[in-house]
Every structure is written in structure tokens, then in C-alpha cells.
Design a protein around this motif. Structure first.
Motif, mmCIF file in Angstrom:
data_model
loop_
_atom_site.group_PDB
_atom_site.id
_atom_site.type_symbol
_atom_site.label_atom_id
_atom_site.label_comp_id
_atom_site.label_asym_id
_atom_site.label_seq_id
_atom_site.Cartn_x
_atom_site.Cartn_y
_atom_site.Cartn_z
ATOM 1 N N LEU A 35 0.858 -1.185 0.000
ATOM 2 C CA LEU A 35 0.000 0.000 0.000
ATOM 3 C C LEU A 35 0.892 1.232 0.000
ATOM 4 O O LEU A 35 1.404 1.646 1.033
ATOM 5 C CB LEU A 35 -0.920 0.001 1.222
ATOM 6 C CG LEU A 35 -1.895 1.175 1.331
ATOM 7 C CD1 LEU A 35 -2.870 1.166 0.163
ATOM 8 C CD2 LEU A 35 -2.664 1.127 2.649
ATOM 9 N N ALA A 36 1.101 1.805 -1.176
ATOM 10 C CA ALA A 36 1.900 3.023 -1.291
ATOM 11 C C ALA A 36 1.009 4.257 -1.325
ATOM 12 O O ALA A 36 1.345 5.311 -0.787
ATOM 13 C CB ALA A 36 2.755 2.970 -2.545
ATOM 14 N N GLY A 37 -0.134 4.125 -1.972
ATOM 15 C CA GLY A 37 -1.066 5.229 -2.079
ATOM 16 C C GLY A 37 -2.460 4.700 -2.327
ATOM 17 O O GLY A 37 -2.652 3.535 -2.684
ATOM 18 N N LEU A 38 -3.431 5.553 -2.116
ATOM 19 C CA LEU A 38 -4.820 5.138 -2.241
ATOM 20 C C LEU A 38 -5.667 6.343 -2.599
ATOM 21 O O LEU A 38 -5.588 7.385 -1.951
ATOM 22 C CB LEU A 38 -5.291 4.537 -0.914
ATOM 23 C CG LEU A 38 -6.749 4.109 -0.782
ATOM 24 C CD1 LEU A 38 -7.060 2.972 -1.732
ATOM 25 C CD2 LEU A 38 -7.031 3.691 0.667
ATOM 26 N N PHE A 69 -0.653 12.449 9.114
ATOM 27 C CA PHE A 69 -1.082 11.539 10.185
ATOM 28 C C PHE A 69 0.123 10.780 10.703
ATOM 29 O O PHE A 69 1.110 10.584 9.980
ATOM 30 C CB PHE A 69 -2.165 10.577 9.687
ATOM 31 C CG PHE A 69 -1.760 9.729 8.512
ATOM 32 C CD1 PHE A 69 -1.081 8.525 8.688
ATOM 33 C CD2 PHE A 69 -2.062 10.134 7.207
ATOM 34 C CE1 PHE A 69 -0.721 7.741 7.603
ATOM 35 C CE2 PHE A 69 -1.707 9.343 6.116
ATOM 36 C CZ PHE A 69 -1.033 8.149 6.306
ATOM 37 N N PRO A 70 0.099 10.332 11.960
ATOM 38 C CA PRO A 70 1.237 9.606 12.530
ATOM 39 C C PRO A 70 1.315 8.181 11.990
ATOM 40 O O PRO A 70 0.305 7.494 11.843
ATOM 41 C CB PRO A 70 0.940 9.615 14.034
ATOM 42 C CG PRO A 70 -0.557 9.732 14.118
ATOM 43 C CD PRO A 70 -0.976 10.572 12.946
ATOM 44 N N LEU A 71 2.539 7.743 11.707
ATOM 45 C CA LEU A 71 2.779 6.376 11.252
ATOM 46 C C LEU A 71 4.247 6.075 11.506
ATOM 47 O O LEU A 71 5.120 6.742 10.938
ATOM 48 C CB LEU A 71 2.450 6.223 9.764
ATOM 49 C CG LEU A 71 2.652 4.835 9.152
ATOM 50 C CD1 LEU A 71 1.718 3.816 9.790
ATOM 51 C CD2 LEU A 71 2.452 4.875 7.642
ATOM 52 N N THR A 117 7.277 1.074 6.403
ATOM 53 C CA THR A 117 8.083 0.226 5.528
ATOM 54 C C THR A 117 7.340 -1.057 5.166
ATOM 55 O O THR A 117 7.334 -1.477 4.001
ATOM 56 C CB THR A 117 9.417 -0.114 6.206
ATOM 57 O OG1 THR A 117 10.164 1.082 6.413
ATOM 58 C CG2 THR A 117 10.242 -1.074 5.355
ATOM 59 N N CYS A 118 6.712 -1.678 6.156
ATOM 60 C CA CYS A 118 5.967 -2.916 5.910
ATOM 61 C C CYS A 118 4.815 -2.687 4.944
ATOM 62 O O CYS A 118 4.577 -3.503 4.041
ATOM 63 C CB CYS A 118 5.461 -3.501 7.222
ATOM 64 S SG CYS A 118 6.755 -4.218 8.266
ATOM 65 N N LEU A 119 4.103 -1.584 5.106
ATOM 66 C CA LEU A 119 3.000 -1.277 4.192
ATOM 67 C C LEU A 119 3.514 -1.056 2.772
ATOM 68 O O LEU A 119 2.943 -1.571 1.810
ATOM 69 C CB LEU A 119 2.243 -0.041 4.682
ATOM 70 C CG LEU A 119 1.335 -0.215 5.894
ATOM 71 C CD1 LEU A 119 0.860 1.141 6.395
ATOM 72 C CD2 LEU A 119 0.127 -1.092 5.553
ATOM 73 N N LEU A 120 4.584 -0.299 2.654
ATOM 74 C CA LEU A 120 5.127 0.004 1.330
ATOM 75 C C LEU A 120 5.652 -1.253 0.637
ATOM 76 O O LEU A 120 5.556 -1.382 -0.586
ATOM 77 C CB LEU A 120 6.236 1.044 1.451
ATOM 78 C CG LEU A 120 5.794 2.460 1.855
ATOM 79 C CD1 LEU A 120 7.011 3.337 2.131
ATOM 80 C CD2 LEU A 120 4.924 3.094 0.775
ATOM 81 N N GLN A 121 6.187 -2.190 1.426
ATOM 82 C CA GLN A 121 6.728 -3.424 0.857
ATOM 83 C C GLN A 121 5.684 -4.525 0.751
ATOM 84 O O GLN A 121 5.918 -5.538 0.084
ATOM 85 C CB GLN A 121 7.912 -3.914 1.697
ATOM 86 C CG GLN A 121 9.117 -2.989 1.665
ATOM 87 C CD GLN A 121 10.292 -3.533 2.477
ATOM 88 O OE1 GLN A 121 10.249 -4.638 3.017
ATOM 89 N NE2 GLN A 121 11.356 -2.754 2.558
ATOM 90 N N GLY A 122 4.553 -4.346 1.424
ATOM 91 C CA GLY A 122 3.511 -5.365 1.392
ATOM 92 C C GLY A 122 3.861 -6.605 2.183
ATOM 93 O O GLY A 122 3.549 -7.724 1.772
ATOM 94 N N VAL A 123 4.502 -6.420 3.343
ATOM 95 C CA VAL A 123 4.884 -7.550 4.190
ATOM 96 C C VAL A 123 4.439 -7.290 5.624
ATOM 97 O O VAL A 123 4.303 -6.144 6.053
ATOM 98 C CB VAL A 123 6.412 -7.793 4.176
ATOM 99 C CG1 VAL A 123 6.885 -8.182 2.789
ATOM 100 C CG2 VAL A 123 7.175 -6.556 4.673
ATOM 101 N N GLY A 141 -2.263 -5.008 6.589
ATOM 102 C CA GLY A 141 -2.414 -4.178 5.406
ATOM 103 C C GLY A 141 -3.556 -3.188 5.441
ATOM 104 O O GLY A 141 -3.946 -2.651 4.403
ATOM 105 N N LEU A 142 -4.089 -2.923 6.636
ATOM 106 C CA LEU A 142 -5.151 -1.929 6.796
ATOM 107 C C LEU A 142 -4.553 -0.714 7.487
ATOM 108 O O LEU A 142 -4.020 -0.822 8.595
ATOM 109 C CB LEU A 142 -6.302 -2.505 7.615
ATOM 110 C CG LEU A 142 -7.495 -1.578 7.876
ATOM 111 C CD1 LEU A 142 -8.231 -1.266 6.579
ATOM 112 C CD2 LEU A 142 -8.452 -2.214 8.888
#
Length: 203
Positions: free
Chosen positions: A4-7, A156-158, A164-170, A115-116
Motif C-alpha cells: 500500500l503506497a497510495g490510495l 497523520f502519525p505512522l 516500511t511494511c505497508l510500502l513493501q507489502g509484508v 495491510g489496513l
């Protein structure tokens, strides 16, 4: 899980506060560890009437909300028990992000592992989004920001690891498995530098 890089998506709105995990996925549907198919039970007691038929007034049953991937909810979303089935059900429903002014810590952790994306914004911003169901938002994970159609952008805070996990999908385990070469190289170099010490430790 998928990266998830963008939505870019329209929003679906649930104005209620304190939406707990039992409302997200009632306990009677927790008899499985299969994630696929749980979406049909998400918000089940709100989505159906007493006779079992769909509630036409519930947001996720309304045709204009079909395909929306961003949920905007009232304060304290995801409170209650720690069931991981809650984010499983929401992602299987098609959601990739939840926006609220407050998101329960355990739900937030479980969501990020699956992934949410949980997005916490100021109450005034969330109130505006609650009053504008169906608005199209653009989420940028790398920039940690949400953009409105009028160009306003809110950060927003992240934390960096979750990002990194979201961007890599892991998930966390997937991230570690991806580092296997680095871990093996470190262990080999340590053994080469301290062979006797490693031998004594092994005994």
C-alpha cells in the motif's frame, strides 16, 4: 498482504462512536482462521434486519458506497477485544484505510499487520469528513498524508517500521524473512571473527 503506497478512493461513513470489535465482526463468526470470506460478516448485526434481510439504510448496503476503500468513523474506533478477525473482515470487505480521531491501540496494531492503514486526524477534520460521505480522498503512505479534493493536506502519525511494511507489502515475519541474507552474512562474519568464542557458546 498487498503493498500500500497510495490510495485514491471515495469514503464510506459510520458516524457512531466507540465502534468495538464485536460490532465489526460478531463473536459467533470467529470460528475460523481463514481470512477470505470474513467480509460478508463485517458489521453483520447492523447490515441485516431482524428477518435476516439486508438493512437498506446501512452504509455498506447502499449502492453509492460500493467499492469505497476508505472508512471514516466516529471517535474510539476498534475498541473492545483484541481479535485480529476485525481487520481481516474489514480488508476482505474491500477497505484499505480507516480514518478516525481516535483508534484503539490493539486494533491499530492488528490493522497495520494486515495491510489496513489506521489514520488518526484531528477531530475537526474528521467531523468534516463525517459530514461529507462519499468525498474522494488521496492517501500517500510515504508522505503520511491525506489530501482533500480542494488541495488541503493533513499529515497523520505512522511509525517508520509500519510504514516500511505497508510500502513493501509484508508483515513483521515477512520483513524478517526478507532480511535472511543480511542475518546470515552477519552470523557468518561473527563466526569468522570469533570462532573459539562461538564454539564455547555452542557447548
Amino acid at each position: 498482504m498487498s503493498a500500500l503506497a497510495g490510495l485514491v478512493s471515495r469514503t464510506v461513513v459510520l458516524r457512531e462512536r466507540n465502534i468495538d470489535t464485536d460490532q465489526i465482526i460478531p463473536a459467533r463468526f470467529l470460528t475460523t482462521t481463514e481470512r477470505k470470506g470474513l467480509g460478508r460478516f463485517a458489521f453483520n448485526d447492523w447490515r441485516t434486519l431482524a428477518d435476516g434481510s439486508p438493512n437498506p439504510e446501512f452504509a455498506f448496503n447502499r449502492p453509492e458506497n460500493a467499492g469505497a476503500a476508505i472508512l471514516v468513523a466516529g471517535r474510539n474506533f476498534g475498541c473492545g477485544s483484541s481479535r485480529e478477525h476485525a481487520p481481516w473482515a474489514l480488508t476482505d470487505l474491500g477497505l484499505r484505510a480507516v480514518i478516525s480521531s481516535e483508534i484503539a491501540d490493539i486494533f491499530r496494531s492488528n490493522a497495520l499487520k494486515n495491510g489496513l492503514l489506521p489514520i488518526v486526524l484531528d477531530q475537526a477534520v474528521v467531523d468534516e469528513l463525517l459530514d461529507r460521505p462519499g468525498i474522494e480522498l488521496s492517501v500517500d503512505v510515504a508522505a503520511r498524508s491525506v489530501a482533500l479534493p480542494d488541495g488541503r493536506c493533513f499529515e497523520f502519525p505512522l511509525d517508520a517500521f509500519a510504514q516500511t511494511c505497508l510500502l513493501q507489502g509484508v508483515d513483521q515475519l515477512g520483513y524478517l524473512l526478507n532480511q535472511q541474507y543480511v542475518i546470515t552474512r552477519f552470523e557468518n562474519s561473527r563466526l569468522t571473527a570469533h570462532p573459539r568464542q562461538e564454539f564455547q557458546h555452542a557447548r
